[in-house]
Design a protein around this motif. Sequence first.
Motif, mmCIF file in Angstrom:
data_model
loop_
_atom_site.group_PDB
_atom_site.id
_atom_site.type_symbol
_atom_site.label_atom_id
_atom_site.label_comp_id
_atom_site.label_asym_id
_atom_site.label_seq_id
_atom_site.Cartn_x
_atom_site.Cartn_y
_atom_site.Cartn_z
ATOM 1 N N CYS A 1 0.882 -1.058 0.198
ATOM 2 C CA CYS A 1 0.062 0.097 0.026
ATOM 3 C C CYS A 1 0.893 1.144 -0.049
ATOM 4 C CB CYS A 1 -1.028 -0.186 1.288
ATOM 5 S SG CYS A 1 -2.258 -1.265 1.372
ATOM 6 N N LEU A 2 1.992 1.244 0.835
ATOM 7 C CA LEU A 2 2.763 2.433 0.829
ATOM 8 C C LEU A 2 3.442 2.717 -0.551
ATOM 9 C CD1 LEU A 2 4.227 4.580 2.325
ATOM 10 C CD2 LEU A 2 6.046 2.930 2.923
ATOM 11 N N ALA A 3 3.951 1.374 -1.294
ATOM 12 C CA ALA A 3 4.614 1.731 -2.504
ATOM 13 C C ALA A 3 3.420 2.264 -3.598
ATOM 14 C CB ALA A 3 4.836 0.161 -3.060
ATOM 15 N N ALA A 4 2.271 1.652 -3.566
ATOM 16 C CA ALA A 4 1.252 2.379 -4.329
ATOM 17 C C ALA A 4 1.053 3.714 -3.947
ATOM 18 C CB ALA A 4 0.036 1.663 -4.008
ATOM 19 N N THR B 1 1.297 1.790 -9.987
ATOM 20 C CA THR B 1 0.468 1.950 -8.601
ATOM 21 C C THR B 1 -0.450 1.007 -8.716
ATOM 22 O OG1 THR B 1 0.871 4.253 -8.669
ATOM 23 C CG2 THR B 1 -1.052 3.415 -7.602
ATOM 24 N N GLY B 2 -1.142 0.671 -10.001
ATOM 25 C CA GLY B 2 -2.067 -0.380 -9.798
ATOM 26 C C GLY B 2 -1.670 -1.878 -9.470
ATOM 27 N N LEU B 3 -0.433 -2.060 -10.190
ATOM 28 C CA LEU B 3 0.078 -3.386 -9.917
ATOM 29 C C LEU B 3 0.494 -3.624 -8.279
ATOM 30 C CD1 LEU B 3 2.523 -3.704 -12.761
ATOM 31 C CD2 LEU B 3 0.493 -4.890 -12.276
ATOM 32 N N CYS B 4 0.836 -2.269 -7.825
ATOM 33 C CA CYS B 4 1.259 -2.481 -6.327
ATOM 34 C C CYS B 4 -0.336 -2.736 -5.508
ATOM 35 C CB CYS B 4 1.645 -1.278 -5.924
ATOM 36 S SG CYS B 4 3.413 -0.907 -6.313
ATOM 37 N N LEU B 5 -1.244 -2.115 -5.901
ATOM 38 C CA LEU B 5 -2.294 -2.353 -5.241
ATOM 39 C C LEU B 5 -3.057 -3.834 -5.386
ATOM 40 C CD1 LEU B 5 -4.530 1.031 -6.214
ATOM 41 C CD2 LEU B 5 -3.525 0.215 -3.837
ATOM 42 N N LEU B 6 -2.908 -4.573 -6.740
ATOM 43 C CA LEU B 6 -2.918 -5.727 -6.870
ATOM 44 C C LEU B 6 -2.121 -6.715 -5.990
ATOM 45 C CD1 LEU B 6 -3.538 -5.985 -10.700
ATOM 46 C CD2 LEU B 6 -5.148 -6.063 -8.784
ATOM 47 N N GLY B 7 -0.770 -6.186 -5.819
ATOM 48 C CA GLY B 7 -0.081 -7.064 -4.661
ATOM 49 C C GLY B 7 -0.243 -6.941 -3.308
ATOM 50 N N SER B 8 -0.914 -5.704 -2.994
ATOM 51 C CA SER B 8 -1.441 -5.709 -1.444
ATOM 52 C C SER B 8 -2.908 -6.706 -1.465
ATOM 53 C CB SER B 8 -1.962 -4.089 -1.328
ATOM 54 O OG SER B 8 -2.897 -3.745 -2.265
ATOM 55 N N VAL B 9 -3.649 -6.851 -2.605
ATOM 56 C CA VAL B 9 -4.615 -7.725 -2.455
ATOM 57 C C VAL B 9 -4.320 -8.928 -2.466
ATOM 58 C CG1 VAL B 9 -6.783 -8.473 -3.777
ATOM 59 C CG2 VAL B 9 -6.287 -6.037 -3.542
ATOM 60 N N ALA B 10 -3.212 -9.302 -3.041
ATOM 61 C CA ALA B 10 -2.765 -10.844 -2.970
ATOM 62 C C ALA B 10 -2.098 -11.099 -1.768
ATOM 63 C CB ALA B 10 -1.725 -10.978 -4.097
#
Length: 490
Positions: free
Chosen positions: A426-429, A466-475
Amino acid sequence: MTVPAVRGGARWRRPALGLGAGGAAALLVVLRLGLLTGGTYGVEDNGDGYRLYCGAGLVPDTVDRLGAWKGGVVTDFAVGTPSCWSTPSSAGLVLRAAMLGNDGTLALGAVAGWYAVLVGLVVAAAAWAASAAGTWRATVLVVPVAPLALGSFTRFLLSTYGEPAGLLGTLAVACGVAALLVTRPDDRSARVVALIVTGVGGGVAATAKVAYLPVLVVAVLACAVVTVGRRRLVGPAVAVVTVLAVAVPLGAAVEFQDSVYEGANVHDLAFTLVLTELGPAATAELGLPPDAAAFTGDGYFNGPPHPSALWWSRAIRDRPDDTRSAAWAALARHPAALTRAVGVGLQATTRADLPYLASGPADTSRVSPPGGDPGWSGARQPDLRTVLDGTRRPPWLPTALVLLAVAAAGSAVAWRRRAPVTARWCLAAGLGAVTALGIVVTAVLGDGYFEVFKHVWLAAYLLVVTGLCLLGSVAAEIGRAGRRFVRAPG
């Protein structure tokens, strides 16, 4: 006898991982650009490329010795005497590096090759640093590297623009921050390398184009809060050194921009943005006569002939600082219009493909026309709205993505101890979203809507990250919930 082998393997695993990751990233760029097959996949010059190659003494191999608006990319240049005062840019350093050992000619593929090598070095250093936290965690570098598989971003590496150096620097910041987020303070050498990658990346981006200054700001702030071992001053020291190292070239770039393009930037801000959003009544707020409203939407370079009245010369050529200040003050008094302008800039990131700039080989026998596409250049109305409405993506998506990422990063502070991995994603996003927003704001407040699609192109890359980071947070959160379920009694 097996223990030494294991230790030896562990000692060489991180360098091997770094070299492998860097080689894979460089190969991705080479394959995407078609450099091995001799194909041409780049970005047509719109006149901006001249700012760099003329100062390096490069002359396009075309019928009129110009490289702009040839219906494609001019790839062959002769090396001669510099013909202009070129803009100070880190992209110019790459251009001159590709000229080393030349035989009086330069192929643009050599410039792209240098960028591919530099991308590989950046990823290799960041992968080595990130691997201190474990091989699996080093895979976070896939997030900033994966967008390079999209031609909208990679094709700029085969061009004479300043944008490719901006992309390289932003990639370095993203990779360096990723390594900092996954490593611990006790990983001293890894964090020092990650700090250097982050700081150098910010400097390269900001000196590529002044408009990319937000990348440097985020890089410096990221370095300033990092702890290495028990020493809290290492990160701030890298931040200070970074600022000092780029102060002189950045100042020279700002001076060049003000001396050569200040009038054009102020004209675009006043006529393509302020009058477009606020209407004819805003002429009084800008200190212009009512007749100025007739030129609403006309850009400096692609509009009709400039007004010949004395008021235009006085406002744009004689007192550009006063006119710019009046324009910013007018927008500040109308926050709804300012919000709309930023929203237009964010929406423009959905067209990072920039189809008005051809990607194939140029017609070298074609004489360069005086201007480009009026709609895509973003100056005239309603052409700008027509292009924006033609996007295949929801117009609200970039704005929603920024708001979601900032909210996720802000809320992560409250629950970072319960789910540290998710909090880091989330911070990276949030960092990516804030940087993208900074580039968009700089673009619209610096040059209005003129060629806004190209000016926010780097922000589009950051929003993909940013979108990929948010997907990473969900995963990460799904994985955490899954582990809790497996460990639950019964």
